[in-house]
Design a protein around this motif. Structure first.
Motif, PDB file in Angstrom:
ATOM      1  N   SER A 207       0.841  -1.202   0.000  1.00 16.43           N
ATOM      2  CA  SER A 207       0.000   0.000   0.000  1.00 16.43           C
ATOM      3  C   SER A 207       0.871   1.245   0.000  1.00 16.43           C
ATOM      4  N   VAL A 209       0.999   5.125   1.367  1.00 18.28           N
ATOM      5  CA  VAL A 209       0.402   6.086   2.313  1.00 18.28           C
ATOM      6  C   VAL A 209       0.870   7.470   1.861  1.00 18.28           C
ATOM      7  N   ARG A 214      -4.072   9.915   3.061  1.00 17.70           N
ATOM      8  CA  ARG A 214      -4.875   8.978   2.283  1.00 17.70           C
ATOM      9  C   ARG A 214      -4.059   7.725   1.953  1.00 17.70           C
ATOM     10  N   THR A 215      -4.768   6.624   1.738  1.00 24.68           N
ATOM     11  CA  THR A 215      -4.123   5.331   1.506  1.00 24.68           C
ATOM     12  C   THR A 215      -4.488   4.791   0.131  1.00 24.68           C
ATOM     13  N   VAL A 217      -4.392   1.199  -1.868  1.00 18.15           N
ATOM     14  CA  VAL A 217      -4.172  -0.247  -1.875  1.00 18.15           C
ATOM     15  C   VAL A 217      -3.640  -0.622  -3.257  1.00 18.15           C
ATOM     16  N   LYS A 241     -10.777   8.632   1.045  1.00 18.39           N
ATOM     17  CA  LYS A 241      -9.704   8.336   1.990  1.00 18.39           C
ATOM     18  C   LYS A 241      -8.869   7.130   1.551  1.00 18.39           C
ATOM     19  N   THR A 242      -9.517   6.213   0.854  1.00 16.36           N
ATOM     20  CA  THR A 242      -8.833   5.005   0.412  1.00 16.36           C
ATOM     21  C   THR A 242      -9.101   4.776  -1.071  1.00 16.36           C
ATOM     22  N   TYR A 243      -8.050   4.504  -1.798  1.00 16.12           N
ATOM     23  CA  TYR A 243      -8.146   4.197  -3.218  1.00 16.12           C
ATOM     24  C   TYR A 243      -7.586   2.790  -3.418  1.00 16.12           C
ATOM     25  N   ASP A 244      -8.339   1.933  -4.075  1.00 19.65           N
ATOM     26  CA  ASP A 244      -7.895   0.562  -4.310  1.00 19.65           C
ATOM     27  C   ASP A 244      -7.692   0.352  -5.811  1.00 19.65           C
ATOM     28  N   THR A 253     -13.043   3.120  -4.493  1.00 27.26           N
ATOM     29  CA  THR A 253     -12.682   4.149  -3.511  1.00 27.26           C
ATOM     30  C   THR A 253     -13.623   4.045  -2.320  1.00 27.26           C
ATOM     31  N   SER A 254     -13.181   4.559  -1.218  1.00 25.50           N
ATOM     32  CA  SER A 254     -14.058   4.571  -0.026  1.00 25.50           C
ATOM     33  C   SER A 254     -13.654   5.752   0.864  1.00 25.50           C
TER      34      SER A 254
END
Length: 254
Positions: A207, A209, A214-215, A217, A241-244, A253-254
């Motif tokens: 991952s 950071v 924001r993170t 994946v 906040k999170t990108y996969d 995203t979430s």
């Protein structure tokens, strides 16, 4: 009665034709002997030349090592490479074991590849490629430089500016570090500057950071360039906040 003298025959001796025939025979005999001796002489000359060549190459000081040149050394001193090589001044150039020299130098952590060649008549050239740090990883409380192959090879007193930091757990495998190195080298410069550190759990659990918290994946290093392109679009269009991007064809995203 014709006299023998008038016919070209000395009294009691051979006639002129016979003498000419004997001379031709003698010349032919001499020619055969000379051809035979010439073969022998050529053979002796060849053996002498070969012997001289063998002596010059393997035993004499005529073709001995006088210079050992080093190219490609940046962080390690050329003199350290010469010392590590084990090559001695005056050693017969032909007797230098190039493979053994390469093995000794390649054992240095900073050396990525090395090639050693003879430079006749008196030189040895050591050409090497050093490892270049693409990231910094903390191992056992020490900051270590890691190259693009995932090899940890040097220490840093403080994190060098511009190098991403890799955060990992004790016991992380060499394969996981290699995957992380591939991810880091695939990041475009503008994205790399936004990364605070790379978190590595395993070969397919990587991952990013970002500096703003924001993170991302990432997954494994496969399709890293595509993932970087997809991430750049998401960061520009989606606030999350999170990108996969572990599956770049289906990012979330979430």
């Amino acid at each position: 009665m014709v006299s023998l003298r008038r016919r070209g025959v000395a009294p009691g001796g051979p006639d002129r034709a016979t003498r000419r025939s004997r001379k031709r025979f003698a010349r032919r005999q001499w020619r055969r002997r000379w051809l035979a001796w010439r073969v022998v002489l050529v053979g002796v000359l060849v053996l002498a030349l070969v012997g001289t060549g063998v002596y010059a190459v393997w035993f004499s000081s005529w073709l001995a090592v006088r210079t050992v040149d080093v190219s490609g050394a940046q962080t390690v001193k050329a003199e350290a490479i010469r010392s590590r090589s084990g090559i001695h001044q005056g050693e017969q150039l032909a007797r230098v074991d190039l493979a053994a020299v390469e093995a000794r130098i390649a054992s240095l952590a900073v050396v990525r590849s090395v090639d050693v060649t003879r430079q006749w008549p008196h030189g040895i050239l050591i050409s090497l490629e050093e490892r270049i740090a693409v990231a910094v990883v903390e191992i056992g409380g020490s900051l270590r430089g890691m190259d693009r192959d995932g090899v940890v090879f040097r220490d840093f007193r403080s994190p060098p500016p511009g190098l991403p930091r890799i955060q990992t757990e004790i016991g992380t495998t060499a394969d996981a570090l290699r995957e992380a190195a591939e991810v880091v080298t695939a990041l475009p410069e503008d994205l790399s500057l936004r990364v605070d550190h790379v978190d590595v759990q395993s070969v397919d659990e990587i991952s990013l950071v970002l500096k703003d918290g924001r993170t991302v994946v990432w997954g494994s290093s496969s399709e890293s360039q595509t993932k970087a392109s997809v991430l750049a679009t998401l960061l520009a269009t989606v606030d999350a906040k999170t990108y996969d991007v572990s599956v770049p064809s289906k990012p979330t995203t979430s």
